[in-house]
Design an enzyme around this catalytic site. Sequence first.
Site, mmCIF file in Angstrom:
data_model
loop_
_atom_site.group_PDB
_atom_site.id
_atom_site.type_symbol
_atom_site.label_atom_id
_atom_site.label_comp_id
_atom_site.label_asym_id
_atom_site.label_seq_id
_atom_site.Cartn_x
_atom_site.Cartn_y
_atom_site.Cartn_z
ATOM 1 N N LYS A 76 0.826 -1.207 0.000
ATOM 2 C CA LYS A 76 0.000 0.000 0.000
ATOM 3 C C LYS A 76 0.864 1.261 0.000
ATOM 4 O O LYS A 76 0.611 2.206 -0.755
ATOM 5 C CB LYS A 76 -0.939 -0.010 1.211
ATOM 6 C CG LYS A 76 -1.943 -1.152 1.191
ATOM 7 C CD LYS A 76 -2.938 -1.056 2.327
ATOM 8 C CE LYS A 76 -2.312 -1.253 3.678
ATOM 9 N NZ LYS A 76 -1.733 -2.620 3.839
ATOM 10 N N THR A 77 1.877 1.297 0.849
ATOM 11 C CA THR A 77 2.776 2.459 0.888
ATOM 12 C C THR A 77 3.523 2.611 -0.427
ATOM 13 O O THR A 77 3.688 3.722 -0.946
ATOM 14 C CB THR A 77 3.775 2.319 2.050
ATOM 15 O OG1 THR A 77 3.061 2.222 3.286
ATOM 16 C CG2 THR A 77 4.714 3.516 2.100
ATOM 17 N N ASP A 121 -1.433 7.092 6.118
ATOM 18 C CA ASP A 121 -1.412 5.683 6.500
ATOM 19 C C ASP A 121 -2.241 5.471 7.762
ATOM 20 O O ASP A 121 -2.401 6.395 8.570
ATOM 21 C CB ASP A 121 0.047 5.253 6.736
ATOM 22 C CG ASP A 121 0.214 3.747 6.721
ATOM 23 O OD1 ASP A 121 -0.732 3.046 6.322
ATOM 24 O OD2 ASP A 121 1.299 3.273 7.102
ATOM 25 N N THR A 170 -5.554 -1.097 7.134
ATOM 26 C CA THR A 170 -5.604 -2.551 7.260
ATOM 27 C C THR A 170 -6.958 -2.999 7.790
ATOM 28 O O THR A 170 -7.227 -4.194 7.858
ATOM 29 C CB THR A 170 -4.508 -3.049 8.219
ATOM 30 O OG1 THR A 170 -4.655 -2.381 9.491
ATOM 31 C CG2 THR A 170 -3.115 -2.743 7.660
ATOM 32 N N ARG A 229 6.625 -8.355 1.803
ATOM 33 C CA ARG A 229 7.522 -7.876 2.863
ATOM 34 C C ARG A 229 8.199 -9.047 3.562
ATOM 35 O O ARG A 229 9.402 -9.014 3.847
ATOM 36 C CB ARG A 229 6.746 -7.030 3.872
ATOM 37 C CG ARG A 229 7.589 -6.599 5.076
ATOM 38 C CD ARG A 229 6.792 -5.713 6.005
ATOM 39 N NE ARG A 229 6.524 -4.424 5.391
ATOM 40 C CZ ARG A 229 5.462 -3.669 5.679
ATOM 41 N NH1 ARG A 229 4.556 -4.093 6.546
ATOM 42 N NH2 ARG A 229 5.303 -2.498 5.086
#
Length: 363
Positions: A76-77, A121, A170, A229
Amino acid sequence: MARQSHDDPAGAESLVAAEAAVDEQEIEAALRPKRLGEFVGQQRVREQLSLVLDAAKLRNRPPDHLLLSGPPGLGKTTLAMIVAAELGMPLRVTSGPAIQHAGDLAALLSSLSEGEVLFLDEIHRMARPAEEMLYIAMEDFRVDVVVGKGAGATAIPLEIPPFTLVGATTRAGLLPGPLRDRFGFTAHMDFYSPAELEQVLRRSAGLLDVPLDRDGGAEIAGRSRGTPRIANRLLRRVRDYAQVRADGVVTADVAAAALTLYDVDEAGLDRLDRAVLDALVRRFGGGPVGLSTLAVAVGEETETVEEVAEPFLVRAGLLARTPRGRVATTAAWSHLGLVPPPGNGALGSGSSAAQPVLFDNSP
């Protein structure tokens, strides 16, 4: 929440945590793709987002506000940064917990330049007064600054330049309806397939100058819980093992040996995950058993078991939440090399999508 044992300074237990640790954010930044064409996975989201951005550039106007939702570690980032890069605009980064007062948001918005991309965020954790101010800012590009207190307070409208808000969350269900409705484009990020994770690993291995063969990439991808990640984190640990205890090349055997050392098994389960399954199966016969009892059995806090271990175990089809408590599936018994005794109530295995998940609030 990343976990690290006091007895394990290497942090092996945090290898499969989806959240980014503070000390790995710089490494993550170096591995992030800079353009949409470099981004691996999320094909539908990429196509939709590409259309939104191309249309905005043709109109020479900022695109609609964008909302990205999904579990941590899926990009997302990275996509927020790509949006700014594709538009050729600066990016301002902040988070919901950092905005606790309406004045904080007003100061931030009034300092934006025209067309700038604001990445917010954890938008679901923003304070309610700031959230209500954001409604007007997103829709009318205006904030009302209140001067004074009590009966003498006056609201002064302050025009702000058009901007694009990229929100990430999230927990999309915690966003109020009026806020969700103000996003012109909403995308949900899905977990990656092993083949997509292999592409991520090959790209990262090239950037890190790590010799990675095809089987080695497949071995790491299969233990990465569908999360880029985690895949990149495991790659760095396997690289260390390959350099110190092998010839530097990441093969399937080297990857398997390294991840076994770090307590990440072939299904991506770590020490806590296996402890939960082991207690559920060996001590309680497969369940049902209450969450608090299960937490005591593994020596962890109830919140740790519920928020850290359970989500992946449920998604993997190894554990089910039922009104009577937690129950091990047939797949959980098989994963531990055991056969469920007849009539123990173990749920049948299958794809995680097919597993009925019933949430309970009982202890």
